[in-house]
Design a protein around this motif. Structure first.
Motif, PDB file in Angstrom:
ATOM      1  N   UNK A  17      12.502  -9.740   3.577  1.00  0.00           N
ATOM      2  CA  UNK A  17      12.560  -8.956   2.506  1.00  0.00           C
ATOM      3  C   UNK A  17      11.514  -9.569   1.331  1.00  0.00           C
ATOM      4  N   UNK A  18      11.544 -10.852   1.226  1.00  0.00           N
ATOM      5  CA  UNK A  18      10.491 -11.716   0.394  1.00  0.00           C
ATOM      6  C   UNK A  18       9.249 -11.190   0.551  1.00  0.00           C
ATOM      7  N   UNK A  19       8.874 -10.612   1.778  1.00  0.00           N
ATOM      8  CA  UNK A  19       7.387 -10.401   1.644  1.00  0.00           C
ATOM      9  C   UNK A  19       7.241  -8.826   1.625  1.00  0.00           C
ATOM     10  N   UNK A  20       8.496  -7.926   1.494  1.00  0.00           N
ATOM     11  CA  UNK A  20       8.258  -6.806   1.010  1.00  0.00           C
ATOM     12  C   UNK A  20       8.967  -5.618   1.852  1.00  0.00           C
ATOM     13  N   UNK A  21       9.772  -6.163   2.879  1.00  0.00           N
ATOM     14  CA  UNK A  21      10.549  -5.041   3.680  1.00  0.00           C
ATOM     15  C   UNK A  21      11.350  -4.381   3.002  1.00  0.00           C
ATOM     16  N   UNK A  22      11.684  -3.003   3.239  1.00  0.00           N
ATOM     17  CA  UNK A  22      12.783  -2.164   2.356  1.00  0.00           C
ATOM     18  C   UNK A  22      13.964  -1.905   3.184  1.00  0.00           C
ATOM     19  N   UNK A  80       0.857  -1.435  -0.037  1.00  0.00           N
ATOM     20  CA  UNK A  80       0.003   0.047   0.160  1.00  0.00           C
ATOM     21  C   UNK A  80       0.849   1.303   0.108  1.00  0.00           C
ATOM     22  N   UNK A  81       1.945   1.339   0.769  1.00  0.00           N
ATOM     23  CA  UNK A  81       2.608   2.491   0.784  1.00  0.00           C
ATOM     24  C   UNK A  81       4.095   2.359   0.293  1.00  0.00           C
ATOM     25  N   UNK A  82       4.499   1.509  -0.350  1.00  0.00           N
ATOM     26  CA  UNK A  82       5.998   1.238  -0.581  1.00  0.00           C
ATOM     27  C   UNK A  82       6.940   0.541   0.250  1.00  0.00           C
ATOM     28  N   UNK A  83       7.989  -0.271  -0.238  1.00  0.00           N
ATOM     29  CA  UNK A  83       8.943  -1.030   0.836  1.00  0.00           C
ATOM     30  C   UNK A  83       9.374  -0.101   1.679  1.00  0.00           C
ATOM     31  N   UNK A  84       9.795   1.337   1.286  1.00  0.00           N
ATOM     32  CA  UNK A  84      10.434   2.210   2.098  1.00  0.00           C
ATOM     33  C   UNK A  84       9.743   2.571   3.490  1.00  0.00           C
ATOM     34  N   UNK A  85       8.275   2.256   3.550  1.00  0.00           N
ATOM     35  CA  UNK A  85       7.661   2.289   4.715  1.00  0.00           C
ATOM     36  C   UNK A  85       7.848   1.334   5.910  1.00  0.00           C
ATOM     37  N   UNK A  86       8.406   0.233   5.437  1.00  0.00           N
ATOM     38  CA  UNK A  86       8.541  -1.012   6.248  1.00  0.00           C
ATOM     39  C   UNK A  86      10.176  -1.287   6.810  1.00  0.00           C
ATOM     40  N   UNK A  87      10.560  -0.674   7.716  1.00  0.00           N
ATOM     41  CA  UNK A  87      11.874  -0.876   8.300  1.00  0.00           C
ATOM     42  C   UNK A  87      11.750  -2.163   9.659  1.00  0.00           C
ATOM     43  N   UNK A  88      12.317  -3.217   9.248  1.00  0.00           N
ATOM     44  CA  UNK A  88      12.280  -4.097  10.293  1.00  0.00           C
ATOM     45  C   UNK A  88      13.442  -4.219  11.200  1.00  0.00           C
ATOM     46  N   UNK A 104      28.039  -8.325   8.974  1.00  0.00           N
ATOM     47  CA  UNK A 104      28.298  -8.862   7.607  1.00  0.00           C
ATOM     48  C   UNK A 104      27.615 -10.150   7.161  1.00  0.00           C
ATOM     49  N   UNK A 105      27.173 -11.038   8.069  1.00  0.00           N
ATOM     50  CA  UNK A 105      26.467 -11.728   7.617  1.00  0.00           C
ATOM     51  C   UNK A 105      24.849 -11.526   7.511  1.00  0.00           C
ATOM     52  N   UNK A 106      24.357 -10.814   7.962  1.00  0.00           N
ATOM     53  CA  UNK A 106      22.999 -10.025   7.742  1.00  0.00           C
ATOM     54  C   UNK A 106      23.038  -9.112   6.367  1.00  0.00           C
ATOM     55  N   UNK A 107      24.075  -8.658   6.218  1.00  0.00           N
ATOM     56  CA  UNK A 107      24.331  -7.704   4.940  1.00  0.00           C
ATOM     57  C   UNK A 107      24.251  -8.589   3.671  1.00  0.00           C
ATOM     58  N   UNK A 108      24.853  -9.746   3.928  1.00  0.00           N
ATOM     59  CA  UNK A 108      25.152 -10.651   2.763  1.00  0.00           C
ATOM     60  C   UNK A 108      23.788 -11.436   2.359  1.00  0.00           C
ATOM     61  N   UNK A 109      23.138 -11.266   3.433  1.00  0.00           N
ATOM     62  CA  UNK A 109      21.743 -12.208   3.374  1.00  0.00           C
ATOM     63  C   UNK A 109      20.764 -11.531   2.532  1.00  0.00           C
ATOM     64  N   UNK A 110      20.831 -10.297   2.485  1.00  0.00           N
ATOM     65  CA  UNK A 110      19.765  -9.522   1.940  1.00  0.00           C
ATOM     66  C   UNK A 110      20.194  -8.603   0.829  1.00  0.00           C
ATOM     67  N   UNK A 111      19.263  -7.846   0.093  1.00  0.00           N
ATOM     68  CA  UNK A 111      19.631  -6.916  -1.144  1.00  0.00           C
ATOM     69  C   UNK A 111      18.976  -5.736  -0.540  1.00  0.00           C
ATOM     70  N   UNK A 112      18.488  -5.720   0.456  1.00  0.00           N
ATOM     71  CA  UNK A 112      18.101  -4.234   1.113  1.00  0.00           C
ATOM     72  C   UNK A 112      18.956  -3.625   2.059  1.00  0.00           C
ATOM     73  N   UNK A 113      18.980  -2.410   2.209  1.00  0.00           N
ATOM     74  CA  UNK A 113      19.951  -1.842   3.273  1.00  0.00           C
ATOM     75  C   UNK A 113      19.872  -2.309   4.518  1.00  0.00           C
ATOM     76  N   UNK A 114      21.010  -2.274   4.998  1.00  0.00           N
ATOM     77  CA  UNK A 114      20.940  -2.645   6.618  1.00  0.00           C
ATOM     78  C   UNK A 114      21.715  -1.536   7.378  1.00  0.00           C
ATOM     79  N   UNK A 115      20.916  -1.076   8.400  1.00  0.00           N
ATOM     80  CA  UNK A 115      21.447  -0.216   9.718  1.00  0.00           C
ATOM     81  C   UNK A 115      22.071  -1.049  10.550  1.00  0.00           C
TER      82      UNK A 115
END
Length: 222
Positions: free
Chosen positions: A131-136, A65-73, A158-169
Motif C-alpha cells: 500500500x505504501x508503494x502505491x498498490x490500490x 504511471x497508470x494509477x493505483x487502481x491498476x495495481x491489485x496485489x 479481518x486482520x488484513x482489512x484492518x492493516x490497510x486503507x485500500x480495498x480488500x477482496x
C-alpha cells in the motif's frame, strides 16, 4: 488487473527483494512497462513520468504511471501457529481456532507457487508495504482454505482489512451462500471472490446474489 508477487530468484532475502521481484499479471510476467502498456491497453509508456530512482519496484512504476487502481496485489498466506507473540517477530493475532498443540496465537506467512513454497514474511507486513508503494487493492487468498468449501478465514480477512486503507477482496473457502454473507458482514471486506463452486456449478451465481439481497447485503445487479 490481477497481480501477484512471485519469486523470480531462488529465495527472498528481505521485504525489498519481494517488492522488487518480477510480478505477474493475468498469469503472465510483466517483462517491462512497455509490455504492460501494450497488453493492458494502458496509456503510452513514453508519457510516463521519469523514475525518481533506478531501483524502483514494479508497484511504484505502474502505480505512478497508470494509477493505483491498476495495481491489485494478490497475496497467498498460510496460517502459522505460535504459543506466544514473543515466539516470532511477525505480526500475530489471537485465534479462536487453536493450533494442533493448543496454540492460541498465529501469524500468516506469505507463500509462492500456489502455496508450495513458504517465505519468512508476514502477510500483514507485506500488504502494508505494498500500500505504501502505491498498490490500490488487495486480493487476499488463503492457502489453508482454498478449495475447502468451509468458509473464508474470517480472522485473516479481518486482520488484513484492518492493516490497510485500500480495498480488500476476500478469497478462498466459499462453499455456500452463507459464507459470502459471513465474510462481508464480519470483516468489512470490500468484496468476496469465489471460483471453484461456480466452475463446478455447485452453487449458481444468481443464487448467491439473491441470498445476499434477501439478507440486506448490497450486490451488483444481475
Amino acid at each position: 488487473f490481477s497481480y501477484s508477487i512471485q519469486d523470480s530468484s531462488s529465495s527472498f532475502r528481505d521485504i525489498h527483494s519481494i517488492l522488487s521481484c518480477t510480478p505477474k499479471i493475468h498469469g503472465e510476467k510483466i517483462y517491462n512497462i512497455f509490455w504492460f502498456s501494450c497488453v493492458c491497453g494502458a496509456p503510452d509508456p513514453h508519457n510516463l513520468p521519469p523514475p525518481r530512482s533506478t531501483h524502483r519496484s514494479s508497484i511504484e512504476t505502474i502505480s505512478e504511471g497508470y494509477g493505483a487502481q491498476a495495481v491489485v496485489i494478490s497475496v497467498d498466506p498460510r496460517r502459522v501457529y505460535v504459543a506466544s507473540p514473543d515466539d516470532t517477530p511477525h505480526h500475530t493475532i489471537p485465534t479462536e481456532v487453536p493450533g494442533p498443540n493448543g496454540e492460541k496465537f498465529c501469524w500468516y506467512e506469505c507463500t509462492i507457487k500456489g502455496g508450495r513454497e513458504s517465505r519468512d514474511l508476514g502477510a500483514y507486513e507485506l500488504v502494508r508495504a505494498c500500500e505504501a508503494l502505491g498498490a490500490g487493492e488487495i486480493l487476499l487468498n488463503c492457502i489453508d482454505k482454498d478449495g475447502s468449501n468451509s468458509g473464508y478465514d474470517i480472522e485473516l480477512v479481518r486482520d488484513i482489512k484492518a492493516a490497510v486503507g485500500i480495498p480488500v477482496i476476500a478469497s478462498s473457502g466459499a462453499g455456500r451462500p452463507e459464507h459470502f454473507k459471513d465474510v462481508l458482514e464480519q470483516t468489512n471486506a470490500d468484496a468476496a471472490l469465489a471460483a471453484g463452486i461456480f466452475h463446478r456449478r455447485e452453487v449458481p451465481l444468481p443464487t448467491v446474489k439473491q441470498y445476499l439481497l434477501d439478507n440486506g447485503v448490497a450486490v451488483r445487479p444481475q
